[in-house]
Scaffold this active site. Sequence first.
Site, PDB file in Angstrom:
ATOM      1  N   GLY A 150       0.826  -1.207   0.000  1.00 42.36           N
ATOM      2  CA  GLY A 150       0.000   0.000   0.000  1.00 42.36           C
ATOM      3  C   GLY A 150       0.857   1.253   0.000  1.00 42.36           C
ATOM      4  CG  PHE A 151       0.331   6.089   0.735  1.00 40.48           C
ATOM      5  CD1 PHE A 151       1.411   6.716   0.114  1.00 40.48           C
ATOM      6  CD2 PHE A 151      -0.272   6.717   1.821  1.00 40.48           C
ATOM      7  CE1 PHE A 151       1.876   7.943   0.574  1.00 40.48           C
ATOM      8  CE2 PHE A 151       0.184   7.944   2.280  1.00 40.48           C
ATOM      9  CZ  PHE A 151       1.259   8.553   1.662  1.00 40.48           C
TER      10      PHE A 151
ATOM     11  CG  ASP B 177      -0.775  -5.838   0.525  1.00 39.48           C
ATOM     12  OD1 ASP B 177      -1.864  -5.926  -0.071  1.00 39.48           O
ATOM     13  OD2 ASP B 177      -0.380  -4.786   1.063  1.00 39.48           O
TER      14      ASP B 177
ATOM     15  CB  VAL C 278      -3.778  -9.680   7.904  1.00 36.44           C
ATOM     16  CG1 VAL C 278      -2.402  -9.396   7.331  1.00 36.44           C
ATOM     17  CG2 VAL C 278      -4.735  -8.523   7.641  1.00 36.44           C
TER      18      VAL C 278
ATOM     19  NE  ARG D  21       1.411 -17.941  15.798  1.00 38.02           N
ATOM     20  CZ  ARG D  21       1.582 -17.730  14.494  1.00 38.02           C
ATOM     21  NH1 ARG D  21       2.530 -18.361  13.838  1.00 38.02           N
ATOM     22  NH2 ARG D  21       0.814 -16.894  13.840  1.00 38.02           N
TER      23      ARG D  21
ATOM     24  CE1 TYR E 118      -8.902   2.862   8.511  1.00 39.60           C
ATOM     25  CE2 TYR E 118      -9.373   5.037   9.389  1.00 39.60           C
ATOM     26  CZ  TYR E 118      -8.465   4.113   8.908  1.00 39.60           C
ATOM     27  OH  TYR E 118      -7.135   4.444   8.826  1.00 39.60           O
TER      28      TYR E 118
ATOM     29  CB  THR F  37       0.306  10.300   6.100  1.00 45.06           C
ATOM     30  OG1 THR F  37       0.390  10.419   7.526  1.00 45.06           O
ATOM     31  CG2 THR F  37       1.714  10.235   5.545  1.00 45.06           C
TER      32      THR F  37
ATOM     33  NE  ARG G 173      -5.890   7.512   1.256  1.00 45.04           N
ATOM     34  CZ  ARG G 173      -5.038   6.664   1.833  1.00 45.04           C
ATOM     35  NH1 ARG G 173      -4.790   6.743   3.117  1.00 45.04           N
ATOM     36  NH2 ARG G 173      -4.434   5.722   1.112  1.00 45.04           N
TER      37      ARG G 173
HETATM   38  N1  LIG Z   1      -2.422   7.295   4.973  1.00 42.16           N
HETATM   39  C1  LIG Z   1      -2.963   7.863   6.017  1.00 42.16           C
HETATM   40  O1  LIG Z   1      -3.178   9.081   6.018  1.00 42.16           O
HETATM   41  C2  LIG Z   1      -3.287   7.056   7.256  1.00 42.16           C
HETATM   42  C3  LIG Z   1      -3.805   7.742   8.363  1.00 42.16           C
HETATM   43  C4  LIG Z   1      -4.120   7.013   9.504  1.00 42.16           C
HETATM   44  C5  LIG Z   1      -3.875   5.658   9.560  1.00 42.16           C
HETATM   45  N2  LIG Z   1      -3.368   5.015   8.480  1.00 42.16           N
HETATM   46  C6  LIG Z   1      -3.165   3.565   8.571  1.00 42.16           C
HETATM   47  O2  LIG Z   1      -1.969   3.180   7.919  1.00 42.16           O
HETATM   48  C7  LIG Z   1      -2.149   1.927   7.267  1.00 42.16           C
HETATM   49  C8  LIG Z   1      -1.789   2.034   5.790  1.00 42.16           C
HETATM   50  O3  LIG Z   1      -2.611   2.997   5.161  1.00 42.16           O
HETATM   51  P1  LIG Z   1      -2.378   3.415   3.640  1.00 42.16           P
HETATM   52  O4  LIG Z   1      -2.729   4.854   3.547  1.00 42.16           O
HETATM   53  O5  LIG Z   1      -1.044   2.987   3.192  1.00 42.16           O
HETATM   54  O6  LIG Z   1      -3.519   2.575   2.917  1.00 42.16           O
HETATM   55  P2  LIG Z   1      -3.454   1.678   1.589  1.00 42.16           P
HETATM   56  O7  LIG Z   1      -4.854   1.322   1.263  1.00 42.16           O
HETATM   57  O8  LIG Z   1      -2.637   2.369   0.547  1.00 42.16           O
HETATM   58  O9  LIG Z   1      -2.647   0.400   2.062  1.00 42.16           O
HETATM   59  C9  LIG Z   1      -3.233  -0.631   2.795  1.00 42.16           C
HETATM   60  C10 LIG Z   1      -2.604  -1.939   2.349  1.00 42.16           C
HETATM   61  O10 LIG Z   1      -3.171  -3.012   3.131  1.00 42.16           O
HETATM   62  C11 LIG Z   1      -3.544  -4.068   2.254  1.00 42.16           C
HETATM   63  N3  LIG Z   1      -4.655  -4.814   2.867  1.00 42.16           N
HETATM   64  C12 LIG Z   1      -5.903  -4.362   3.139  1.00 42.16           C
HETATM   65  N4  LIG Z   1      -6.633  -5.317   3.724  1.00 42.16           N
HETATM   66  C13 LIG Z   1      -5.820  -6.412   3.831  1.00 42.16           C
HETATM   67  C14 LIG Z   1      -5.996  -7.708   4.343  1.00 42.16           C
HETATM   68  N5  LIG Z   1      -7.156  -8.102   4.883  1.00 42.16           N
HETATM   69  N6  LIG Z   1      -4.956  -8.584   4.284  1.00 42.16           N
HETATM   70  C15 LIG Z   1      -3.758  -8.189   3.752  1.00 42.16           C
HETATM   71  N7  LIG Z   1      -3.540  -6.969   3.245  1.00 42.16           N
HETATM   72  C16 LIG Z   1      -4.569  -6.076   3.288  1.00 42.16           C
HETATM   73  C17 LIG Z   1      -3.920  -3.378   0.955  1.00 42.16           C
HETATM   74  O11 LIG Z   1      -3.895  -4.260  -0.165  1.00 42.16           O
HETATM   75  C18 LIG Z   1      -2.868  -2.275   0.889  1.00 42.16           C
HETATM   76  O12 LIG Z   1      -1.693  -2.714   0.253  1.00 42.16           O
HETATM   77  C19 LIG Z   1      -3.600   1.508   7.516  1.00 42.16           C
HETATM   78  O13 LIG Z   1      -3.638   0.628   8.625  1.00 42.16           O
HETATM   79  C20 LIG Z   1      -4.276   2.813   7.860  1.00 42.16           C
HETATM   80  O14 LIG Z   1      -5.397   2.621   8.679  1.00 42.16           O
HETATM   81  C21 LIG Z   1      -3.078   5.683   7.317  1.00 42.16           C
END
Ligand SMILES: NC(=O)c1ccc[n+]([C@@H]2O[C@H](COP(=O)([O-])OP(=O)(O)OC[C@H]3O[C@@H](n4cnc5c(N)ncnc54)[C@H](O)[C@@H]3O)[C@@H](O)[C@H]2O)c1
Length: 305
Positions: A13-14, A34, A55, A104, A143, A173, A184
């Site tokens: 992800g990002f 992922d 996951v 574990r 969420y 972010t 977003r």
């Molecule tokens: N970017 C932000 O501004 C922000 C702010 C607050 C919290 N977060 C947290 O940071 C984390 C990453 O966010 P992001 O912006 O990179 O989002 P994103 O959607 O770009 O990345 C999330 C990643 O998780 C993977 N994923 C989702 N569900 C899954 C599952 N069940 N099993 C395996 N992989 C799974 C997706 O394929 C993706 O690669 C998240 O937990 C998010 O809640 C991000």
Amino acid sequence: MSPERVVVTGGAGFLGSHVCDALLREGAQVVCVDSFRTGSRENVPDGVTVVAADVTRPLDLLGPVDLVLHLACPASPADYLRMPVDTLRTGGFGTYHALDLARRKGARVVVASTSEVYGDPEEHPQRESYWGHVNPIGPRSVYDEAKRFGEAMTVAFRAEHGVDAGIVRIFNTYGPRMRAHDGRMIPTFLRQALAGEPLTVHGDGLQTRSLCYVDDLVRGLLAMARSDHPGPINLGNPDEVTVLDVAHRSIEVTGSASEIRHVESMVDDPRRRRPDIALAQEVLGWQPRVPLEEGLRSFVREFAG
Ligand SMILES: NC(=O)c1ccc[n+]([C@@H]2O[C@H](COP(=O)([O-])OP(=O)(O)OC[C@H]3O[C@@H](n4cnc5c(N)ncnc54)[C@H](O)[C@@H]3O)[C@@H](O)[C@H]2O)c1
């Protein structure tokens, strides 16, 4: 000594992909777990071992693991509103399995929570001691509540199993590798500005956000990983700006002639958002360095191709 072996869930992800980049630079062995639900393989840097797995199912990985960084979860409102049950399952079962993997393997684990646990906050700026103001049955609750449950699970694993687990609460972010259509604010504004389309601002645009550039966030996340602090610790940029201001700056950095169009407010959209980062400064020696203007310019360079 063999290099540190780190599991990054959501590494495609990002945020996760930037975390993988930073870990590789530090010489770690990196395993990305992922399901590619919102991420993509192209994001994962060369040199990372990719395990395609969900996951929400138990994580069986061979070999030692020193650190688990649990980031897997849909994060954009457009994504989690499209898959509400899945988001709850990922925040709940997924966090359980990430914590259990750390248990574990005897690894440190850092769980990515969010400023959304504060809901539409009545306390401003938000300190970690604030319990939040969340609508448990609103559309965003899938969420917010999944993340709150994940925090409770993390605390329980520390208490019951002695797992070295920590929580970071990440505030908005932005940066390269966000999808143009992920819904977003910043990728939407930049996409619209570059296409010469009107920038769609929800409501009056006077609601505020605090926007952290991805490199700063990753530095904070890794500082948390290297500490033994339980958190929760806020990670975000305390520079508070209105949504309208972000729209104007997006027009400026792209040199666009786009106009601003006000559209309907989003349900339960928080009015104000700003992290109090005193704890991160004190225990991690961390604070953001990249001003919004500079971060937007770096993002635009990637976005414009
Ligand atoms: N970017 C932000 O501004 C922000 C702010 C607050 C919290 N977060 C947290 O940071 C984390 C990453 O966010 P992001 O912006 O990179 O989002 P994103 O959607 O770009 O990345 C999330 C990643 O998780 C993977 N994923 C989702 N569900 C899954 C599952 N069940 N099993 C395996 N992989 C799974 C997706 O394929 C993706 O690669 C998240 O937990 C998010 O809640 C991000």
